[in-house]
Design a protein around this motif. Structure first.
Motif, mmCIF file in Angstrom:
data_model
loop_
_atom_site.group_PDB
_atom_site.id
_atom_site.type_symbol
_atom_site.label_atom_id
_atom_site.label_comp_id
_atom_site.label_asym_id
_atom_site.label_seq_id
_atom_site.Cartn_x
_atom_site.Cartn_y
_atom_site.Cartn_z
ATOM 1 N N PRO A 1 -54.250 -13.771 53.932
ATOM 2 C CA PRO A 1 -53.224 -12.756 53.682
ATOM 3 C C PRO A 1 -52.805 -12.653 52.221
ATOM 4 O O PRO A 1 -51.998 -11.784 51.872
ATOM 5 C CB PRO A 1 -52.064 -13.225 54.559
ATOM 6 N N ASN A 2 -53.312 -13.544 51.374
ATOM 7 C CA ASN A 2 -52.904 -13.534 49.976
ATOM 8 C C ASN A 2 -53.523 -12.354 49.226
ATOM 9 O O ASN A 2 -54.559 -11.811 49.615
ATOM 10 C CB ASN A 2 -53.323 -14.841 49.297
ATOM 11 N N GLN A 3 -52.847 -11.965 48.144
ATOM 12 C CA GLN A 3 -53.399 -10.931 47.265
ATOM 13 C C GLN A 3 -54.536 -11.536 46.451
ATOM 14 O O GLN A 3 -54.352 -12.540 45.777
ATOM 15 C CB GLN A 3 -52.305 -10.385 46.354
ATOM 16 N N LEU A 4 -55.688 -10.900 46.537
ATOM 17 C CA LEU A 4 -56.890 -11.444 45.903
ATOM 18 C C LEU A 4 -57.489 -10.418 44.945
ATOM 19 O O LEU A 4 -57.320 -9.218 45.120
ATOM 20 C CB LEU A 4 -57.932 -11.829 46.966
ATOM 21 N N ARG A 5 -58.162 -10.917 43.952
ATOM 22 C CA ARG A 5 -58.920 -10.047 43.054
ATOM 23 C C ARG A 5 -60.143 -10.811 42.573
ATOM 24 O O ARG A 5 -60.175 -12.045 42.588
ATOM 25 C CB ARG A 5 -58.066 -9.578 41.868
ATOM 26 N N TRP A 6 -61.154 -10.059 42.161
ATOM 27 C CA TRP A 6 -62.404 -10.679 41.745
ATOM 28 C C TRP A 6 -62.768 -10.201 40.348
ATOM 29 O O TRP A 6 -62.671 -9.001 40.037
ATOM 30 C CB TRP A 6 -63.548 -10.321 42.706
ATOM 31 N N ASP A 7 -63.186 -11.136 39.521
ATOM 32 C CA ASP A 7 -63.746 -10.762 38.227
ATOM 33 C C ASP A 7 -65.144 -10.197 38.433
ATOM 34 O O ASP A 7 -65.805 -10.492 39.442
ATOM 35 C CB ASP A 7 -63.831 -11.984 37.307
ATOM 36 N N PRO A 8 -65.645 -9.382 37.501
ATOM 37 C CA PRO A 8 -67.042 -8.936 37.607
ATOM 38 C C PRO A 8 -67.991 -10.125 37.610
ATOM 39 O O PRO A 8 -67.690 -11.187 37.045
ATOM 40 C CB PRO A 8 -67.224 -8.078 36.347
#
Length: 303
Positions: free
Chosen positions: A99-106
């Motif tokens: 449920p956490n906010q996630l983001r990915w680097d290229p």
């Protein structure tokens, strides 16, 4: 690799019925599957839907090729104990959500010492549903610094929508070529064999949306009226093109339920001399997208 046509040419119109031949006279006239095809080609129907679907949703193309596509070695599952270790995922129903906010680097670009092609550079980052249930999507990232050499890829799990972020690609499909640059997208339907070449020496990187449920459709325009958003005529489909050197040995990688299966071919899979139908890969230039409607100088006869 020597091909019948080294420069991509296109036909336009989203979901249209097309016919194209790399050699004049290769298409049968008035028949789909005659007892003997012109030039002794083999006729195959590539189905994108159940053949009993209603006409509006029936997807199929007839391909006329030098050798039958079923002539290949046995598919064997990829050994995940050897690089690349990152498996592709096509079933998300059994995975635990976060449920956490996630983001990915290229993805980092491959180093000069590495040789990573499009297939080896695929990584899954998110998704839902399952390919086996024909429901849901998967999000992949890809990076590559070499072209696919005597190697082809086919996705049995769903449609692939490629968004190129960096580099330039020449995508050879069974039905012809698509040239892809940043600000362009392309869609490769389920079951169509293709290979990815780098058009320049620069590495390529991008994103992929994979849909398990079915084909993409253009949305209704509603209050925008008859014009706006993506115009059907701006979607481009390849003309027929085939390898002149059809006897080159190939490896075909088939993604089936998230697993890469590999088989050997004693010939090139890109031997379709002619085709007709409405099931084919296509591309679209995002710079042509119009968020507004246009109703100037309109004559309306439907009062």
């Amino acid at each position: 690799m020597d091909t019948k046509s080294s420069e991509a040419q296109y036909m336009s119109g989203f979901g249209n019925e097309f016919q194209t031949e790399a050699i004049s006279g290769a298409l049968p006239k008035g028949q789909n599957n005659p007892q003997r095809c012109p030039m002794d080609l083999f006729a195959e129907q590539l189905s994108g839907s159940a053949f009993t679907r209603d006409r509006a949703h029936n997807l199929r193309s007839w391909l006329y090729r030098i050798r039958p596509s079923v002539v290949h070695g046995e598919f064997e599952a990829e050994d995940l104990s050897t690089p690349p270790l990152e498996p592709l995922i096509s079933t998300f129903t059994s995975l635990r959500g976060d449920p956490n906010q996630l983001r990915w680097d290229p993805l980092p670009l491959p180093s000069v010492e590495e040789e990573i092609d499009f297939v080896d550079g695929l990584v899954t980052v998110a998704g839902s549903g399952a390919a086996s249930e024909k429901s849901g999507v998967a999000i992949h990232l890809f990076t590559a610094n070499i072209s696919m050499r005597n190697k082809a890829f086919v996705n049995s799990d769903g449609y692939l929508l490629l968004v190129l972020q960096q580099g330039n690609l020449s995508i050879q499909t069974e039905l012809g070529y698509l040239e892809l640059s940043p600000k362009e997208i392309c869609v490769i339907p389920r079951g169509i064999v293709f290979r990815v070449e780098l058009s320049t020496e620069c590495p390529a990187r991008g994103y992929i949306l994979e849909t398990f449920s079915g084909p993409f459709e253009l949305p209704n325009l509603g209050p925008l009226g008859a014009n706006g958003l993506a115009n059907p005529r701006d979607f481009l489909y390849p003309v027929a093109a085939y390898d002149l050197e059809c006897d080159n040995k190939f490896e075909v990688v088939n993604k089936f339920c998230g697993t890469k299966w590999k088989a050997k071919l004693q010939r090139s899979p890109f031997d379709v001399v002619a085709w007709h139908g409405n099931y084919a890969p296509y591309k679209y230039n995002l710079e042509l997208f119009n968020t507004m409607g246009n109703h100037s100088e309109m004559r309306n006869f439907d009062w």
